[in-house]
Design an enzyme around this catalytic site. Structure first.
Site, PDB file in Angstrom:
ATOM      1  N   SER A 156     -50.242 -52.373  10.922  1.00 11.96           N
ATOM      2  CA  SER A 156     -50.830 -51.849  12.143  1.00 11.96           C
ATOM      3  C   SER A 156     -52.334 -52.118  12.257  1.00 11.96           C
ATOM      4  CB  SER A 156     -50.518 -50.353  12.189  1.00 11.96           C
ATOM      5  OG  SER A 156     -50.952 -49.772  13.367  1.00 11.96           O
ATOM      6  N   ASP A 208     -48.554 -51.069  19.015  1.00 16.63           N
ATOM      7  CA  ASP A 208     -47.895 -49.812  19.386  1.00 16.63           C
ATOM      8  C   ASP A 208     -48.905 -48.764  19.851  1.00 16.63           C
ATOM      9  OD1 ASP A 208     -48.932 -49.260  16.901  1.00 16.63           O
ATOM     10  OD2 ASP A 208     -47.082 -48.419  16.067  1.00 16.63           O
ATOM     11  N   ASN A 243     -55.237 -41.263  19.614  1.00 14.64           N
ATOM     12  CA  ASN A 243     -55.511 -42.647  19.217  1.00 14.64           C
ATOM     13  C   ASN A 243     -54.756 -43.689  20.051  1.00 14.64           C
ATOM     14  OD1 ASN A 243     -52.856 -42.777  18.195  1.00 14.64           O
ATOM     15  ND2 ASN A 243     -53.497 -42.261  16.122  1.00 14.64           N
ATOM     16  N   ARG A 288     -59.758 -36.180   6.654  1.00 10.34           N
ATOM     17  CA  ARG A 288     -60.391 -36.395   7.955  1.00 10.34           C
ATOM     18  C   ARG A 288     -60.869 -35.053   8.521  1.00 10.34           C
ATOM     19  NH1 ARG A 288     -59.222 -41.573   8.481  1.00 10.34           N
ATOM     20  NH2 ARG A 288     -57.076 -42.279   8.238  1.00 10.34           N
TER      21      ARG A 288
HETATM   22  C1  16G Z   1     -49.773 -43.350  11.200  1.00  7.78           C
HETATM   23  C2  16G Z   1     -48.948 -42.769  12.314  1.00  7.78           C
HETATM   24  C3  16G Z   1     -49.822 -42.450  13.497  1.00  7.78           C
HETATM   25  C4  16G Z   1     -50.937 -41.535  13.067  1.00  7.78           C
HETATM   26  C5  16G Z   1     -51.696 -42.111  11.904  1.00  7.78           C
HETATM   27  C6  16G Z   1     -52.642 -41.086  11.351  1.00  7.78           C
HETATM   28  C7  16G Z   1     -46.661 -43.317  12.895  1.00  7.78           C
HETATM   29  C8  16G Z   1     -45.731 -44.416  13.281  1.00  7.78           C
HETATM   30  N1  16G Z   1     -47.924 -43.696  12.717  1.00  7.78           N
HETATM   31  O1  16G Z   1     -50.318 -44.568  11.585  1.00  7.78           O
HETATM   32  O2  16G Z   1     -49.037 -41.850  14.457  1.00  7.78           O
HETATM   33  O3  16G Z   1     -51.827 -41.306  14.112  1.00  7.78           O
HETATM   34  O4  16G Z   1     -50.779 -42.443  10.876  1.00  7.78           O
HETATM   35  O5  16G Z   1     -53.266 -41.573  10.217  1.00  7.78           O
HETATM   36  O6  16G Z   1     -46.277 -42.176  12.748  1.00  7.78           O
HETATM   37  P1  16G Z   1     -53.971 -40.595   9.215  1.00  7.78           P
HETATM   38  O7  16G Z   1     -52.935 -39.684   8.619  1.00  7.78           O
HETATM   39  O8  16G Z   1     -54.599 -41.519   8.228  1.00  7.78           O
HETATM   40  O9  16G Z   1     -54.998 -39.818   9.982  1.00  7.78           O
HETATM   41 ZN    ZN Z   2     -49.841 -49.641  15.186  1.00  9.13          ZN
END
Ligand code: 16G
Ligand code: ZN
Length: 535
Positions: free
Chosen positions: A64, A286, A380, A512
């Site tokens: 991603s 996405d 996001n 975070r």
């Molecule tokens: C992942 C999640 C996304 C979320 C991000 C947060 C899916 C498919 N993707 O990319 O939705 O915003 O994690 O990242 O669920 P973090 O936990 O590092 O803040």
């Molecule tokens: Zn993505």
């Protein structure tokens, strides 16, 4: 079969001393240590398919918005949903088995425990983003699929949502829930036609510049454009920038949705003029966020919260104008990262219910399923809209009473077709936004002026062990380490309209911290204070 599994696993031995986790976004880490994981994911995908009597399971190789040297892999359920949680645990255990013999043994253990008939067919569909490591990792995955004697279809490069689409189509083909042609071309035809129908003669104003993050989304959007009405035909004037996939080291670098959202600025390469609409995709398309320069040249962000409010208000109107308001209720699902002003706007102006869930698409999607129409977006830019089965039927069967109702109903029906209900999809989402703006005759400034965001700040704090940070109340409060939440509360109380929370990241080794307040200075200060508390 055990011998074949042992052979396959032997080809890609697991590095010593590493612990892998199937997290919110599947397995994701440095690409160089993922070979063994891919082979084992192949085995799990085969088992999952056999457990579902040969339904198609998707495997997407992507990281991603992560940097170019990372990669990852995630599994997709037959209707295009995220992998069932129980299977995330099985995947994690499988990835961490030390020897090929243990892997083969665990494969059989899963089959026994879940009463999986290993003679059932296994069908797996795979695709990848444009990362340099993708080809090698695909090879590792195919070895695993071969070891498990699974049938596979390789779609080459696709966006993550395109893979979800194909999986859903393959599993619904020939049924009353058929979703479309299970091909890349089928995807373009479906969404291209829906876009034209949903516009219903309304012409998008100006042009749209799309930043492809130098990832798979750029070339795929260029392909999609061939299926959209041209500018001369009353369509949209789209310019694709940052679409260099020949240079994979430029992926997500100084561009893309994550860059724009985190830095709250346009990519440095951006050359657009005031009031020109722009949007940025992430590396696997996405996510999408919009932005523009206002008349004073100031950067303005229109993030996932804005897309949610825009779409919820549009759908709400269509439902009402179609004469369906008494039968269909809309709900909005957000995470703690949603701006407080957005939440207030949905509740007070749109008069819709707002649910808050933990971060991660599976939580939002699940909550959205409880509504007739569930609009879910993360700030996001990841999100979509889902319609319950009975709502889809109600809309399909409704007889309009007058031309006004018919007009609204037509647009509502085409809008449903335009939405990728399997998963958040940047390409489908941006077409949806353009349809709404065209119907409202809005430019970005009108969209922005619906409410004013509270100034906010997102910080990343490196800590010794992020696992000690445990949250409750949809990640809005810490229960552990003890006493930390109390200190955060004390700081929040000191600023006007303050709100702040800290949570362990699911994708990076960090905590975070989010803070918002009435002024930018207060928000920044609050983020700093809370960061000091969790450090
Ligand atoms: C992942 C999640 C996304 C979320 C991000 C947060 C899916 C498919 N993707 O990319 O939705 O915003 O994690 O990242 O669920 P973090 O936990 O590092 O803040
Ligand atoms: Zn993505």
């Amino acid at each position: 079969m055990s011998d074949a599994i042992i052979e396959a696993t032997k080809k890609h031995p697991a590095p010593e001393g590493l612990l892998y986790t199937y997290g919110t976004a599947g397995f994701r880490t440095k690409a160089e240590v993922l070979d063994s994981v891919l082979t084992r994911v192949g085995l799990i995908a085969a088992l999952r398919s056999r457990a579902l009597k040969g339904k198609w399971i998707g495997v997407m190789i992507t990281a991603s918005h992560n940097p170019p040297e990372d990669n990852g892999v995630k599994l997709v359920e037959p209707l295009g949903n995220m992998l069932k949680e129980e299977w995330e645990v099985l995947s994690t255990t499988m990835a961490n088995k030390a020897t090929p013999e243990e892997v083969a043994q665990y494969y059989n253990e899963i089959a026994t425990k879940y009463k999986i008939d290993l003679k059932e067919p296994a069908r797996v569909v795979v695709a990848r983003d444009t990362r340099a490591s993708g080809a090698r990792l695909l090879g590792c995955l195919l070895d695993g699929l071969k070891g498990a004697n699974a049938e596979h279809k390789d779609f080459g490069f696709l966006t993550t949502p395109q893979l979800h689409y194909v999986v859903r189509c393959l599993n619904t083909e020939g049924t009353s829930e058929a979703y479309g042609e299970p091909t890349e071309k089928g995807y373009y035809e479906k969404f291209g036609a829906a876009f034209k129908n949903a516009l219903k003669g309304k012409k998008p104003q100006g042009s749209l510049t799309v930043d492809g993050a130098n990832g798979v989304g750029g070339p795929k959007l260029k392909e999609l454009i061939k299926y959209l009405p041209t500018k001369e035909e009353g369509g949209l004037d789209i310019h694709v920038v940052n679409d260099n996939v020949i240079k994979p080291e430029s992926l997500n670098v100084d561009c893309g949705a994550d860059y724009v959202k985190t830095n709250q600025r346009a990519p440095p390469s951006s050359k657009v003029g005031p009031l020109d609409r722009c949007c940025s995709l992430d590396g696997d398309a996405d996510r999408v966020v919009y932005y523009f320069k206002d008349e004073g040249g100031v950067f303005r962000l229109l993030d996932g919260d804005r897309i949610a409010t825009l779409v919820a208000s549009f759908l709400g109107k269509l439902v009402e104008q179609s004469g369906l308001a008494a039968k269909i209720k809309i709900g909005v699902v957000q995470t703690a990262y949603a701006n407080g002003a957005a939440t207030k706007y949905v509740q007070e102006n749109l008069k819709l219910r707002v649910d808050c869930t933990p971060t991660g698409v599976k939580y939002l999607h699940h909550a959205a399923e409880t509504h007739d129409i569930g609009v879910y977006f993360e700030a996001n830019g990841h999100g979509t809209v889902i319609f319950s089965r009975s709502t889809t039927d109600t809309i399909a069967e409704h007889e309009p009473r007058n031309p006004g109702q018919k007009e609204a109903l037509d647009v509502l029906r085409s809008t449903i077709e335009l939405i990728n209900q399997a998963v958040g999809d940047a390409l489908s989402d941006l077409l949806l936004v353009e349809v709404v703006l065209a119907h409202k005759s809005w430019g970005p400034q009108e969209w922005l002026s619906t409410y004013t965001d509270l100034p906010n700040k997102l910080s990343k704090v490196i800590v010794g062990d992020r696992r000690i940070f445990q949250t409750t109340d949809a990640e809005r409060r810490l229960v552990k380490p003890e006493g930390v939440q109390k200190k955060i509360d004390q700081e929040v109380q000191k600023v006007h309209q303050g709100r702040s929370f800290a949570r362990a990241s699911g994708t990076e080794d960090a905590v975070r911290v989010y803070a918002e307040a009435l002024t930018k200075a207060e928000a920044d200060d609050l983020a700093r204070k809370v960061s000091d508390i969790v450090k």
